[in-house]
Scaffold this motif. Structure first.
Motif, PDB file in Angstrom:
ATOM      1  N   LEU A   6       0.860  -1.189   0.000  1.00 23.35           N
ATOM      2  CA  LEU A   6       0.000   0.000   0.000  1.00 23.35           C
ATOM      3  C   LEU A   6       0.894   1.235   0.000  1.00 23.35           C
ATOM      4  O   LEU A   6       1.733   1.391   0.886  1.00 23.35           O
ATOM      5  N   LYS A  14      -3.112   5.047   4.620  1.00 21.08           N
ATOM      6  CA  LYS A  14      -2.474   3.743   4.386  1.00 21.08           C
ATOM      7  C   LYS A  14      -2.597   2.815   5.584  1.00 21.08           C
ATOM      8  O   LYS A  14      -2.997   1.658   5.434  1.00 21.08           O
ATOM      9  N   VAL A  17      -6.263   1.703   6.179  1.00 26.57           N
ATOM     10  CA  VAL A  17      -6.661   0.659   5.222  1.00 26.57           C
ATOM     11  C   VAL A  17      -5.937  -0.645   5.555  1.00 26.57           C
ATOM     12  O   VAL A  17      -6.544  -1.725   5.515  1.00 26.57           O
ATOM     13  N   LEU A 106      -2.929   4.530  -2.945  1.00 27.75           N
ATOM     14  CA  LEU A 106      -4.014   5.270  -2.311  1.00 27.75           C
ATOM     15  C   LEU A 106      -3.772   6.749  -2.578  1.00 27.75           C
ATOM     16  O   LEU A 106      -2.657   7.246  -2.398  1.00 27.75           O
ATOM     17  N   THR A 154      -5.565   1.674  -8.019  1.00 25.56           N
ATOM     18  CA  THR A 154      -5.611   2.940  -7.301  1.00 25.56           C
ATOM     19  C   THR A 154      -6.999   3.142  -6.711  1.00 25.56           C
ATOM     20  O   THR A 154      -8.006   2.876  -7.368  1.00 25.56           O
ATOM     21  N   ASP A 156      -9.215   6.130  -4.344  1.00 27.51           N
ATOM     22  CA  ASP A 156      -9.290   7.472  -3.757  1.00 27.51           C
ATOM     23  C   ASP A 156      -9.938   7.329  -2.381  1.00 27.51           C
ATOM     24  O   ASP A 156     -11.132   7.034  -2.269  1.00 27.51           O
ATOM     25  N   THR A 157      -9.155   7.547  -1.333  1.00 27.57           N
ATOM     26  CA  THR A 157      -9.659   7.359   0.031  1.00 27.57           C
ATOM     27  C   THR A 157     -10.564   8.492   0.497  1.00 27.57           C
ATOM     28  O   THR A 157     -11.120   8.409   1.588  1.00 27.57           O
ATOM     29  N   VAL A 165     -12.325   0.038   0.836  1.00 33.57           N
ATOM     30  CA  VAL A 165     -11.079  -0.073   0.075  1.00 33.57           C
ATOM     31  C   VAL A 165     -10.461  -1.452   0.314  1.00 33.57           C
ATOM     32  O   VAL A 165     -10.069  -2.146  -0.632  1.00 33.57           O
TER      33      VAL A 165
END
Length: 175
Positions: A6, A14, A17, A106, A154, A156-157, A165
């Motif tokens: 990640l 990061k 997640v 991310l 990829t 998008d957080t 995610v």
């Protein structure tokens, strides 16, 4: 061994997640501050001995875990294109041990990162904690670059919850 790599800029989520991914997969969560903070006791950021020492330790740990038949490791990293030779070396170690490395980028808009960088959850480790420091790093490095020579996915957080995610990562790589 599966190595879930990640990566993304500071404050993108990061570790958050990675924590969710650990719950879903049972993989070992080996985030970058575990080693970086220890080495920071001896060598400050920018010291010529710091990065090579961190990289050697990380490579040794990944090599050893792959040989020990640990099914999976989740690793977090702030990537810049100048890191690519080390990434290539790490990939060779994983592949040599018949493992797979999965790159997950991310991202989030800069204004979101600037808001998140002050969050109390960032206090536990020696993370970037101010908008000024984050801006300095963003000006100096390309923190939105994709890892080269490899497939990347990829997320998008800013538009997805951490659990969502993590679930998408599990599904994509069939973990």
């Amino acid at each position: 061994m599966n190595l879930i790599f990640l990566y993304g800029p500071p404050a993108v989520g990061k570790l958050t997640v990675a924590n969710e991914l650990e719950k879903l997969t049972g993989y070992k969560n080996f985030h970058n501050h575990i080693i970086s903070d220890i080495i920071g006791i001896f060598f400050d950021w920018g010291h010529s001995a710091r990065a090579p020492l961190v990289n050697r330790i990380l490579e040794d740990i990944i090599d050893t875990t792959a040989k020990a038949d640990i099914p999976g490791v989740i690793f977090t990293y702030v990537y810049d294109i100048s890191d690519q030779p080390w990434i290539d070396s790490l990939s060779k170690i994983v592949e040599h041990n018949k493992g797979q490395i999965h790159f997950v980028q991310l991202i989030a808009p800069e204004e979101i990162l600037m808001k998140r960088v002050n969050e109390p959850s960032r206090e536990k480790f020696h993370k970037v904690k101010t908008p000024e420091k984050l801006k300095e790093l963003m000006d100096k490095f390309n923190l939105f670059a994709k890892v080269q020579n490899a497939e990347n996915i990829t997320f998008d957080t800013s538009t997805m919850q951490p659990r969502e995610v993590a679930q998408k990562i599990v599904e994509y790589f069939d973990l």
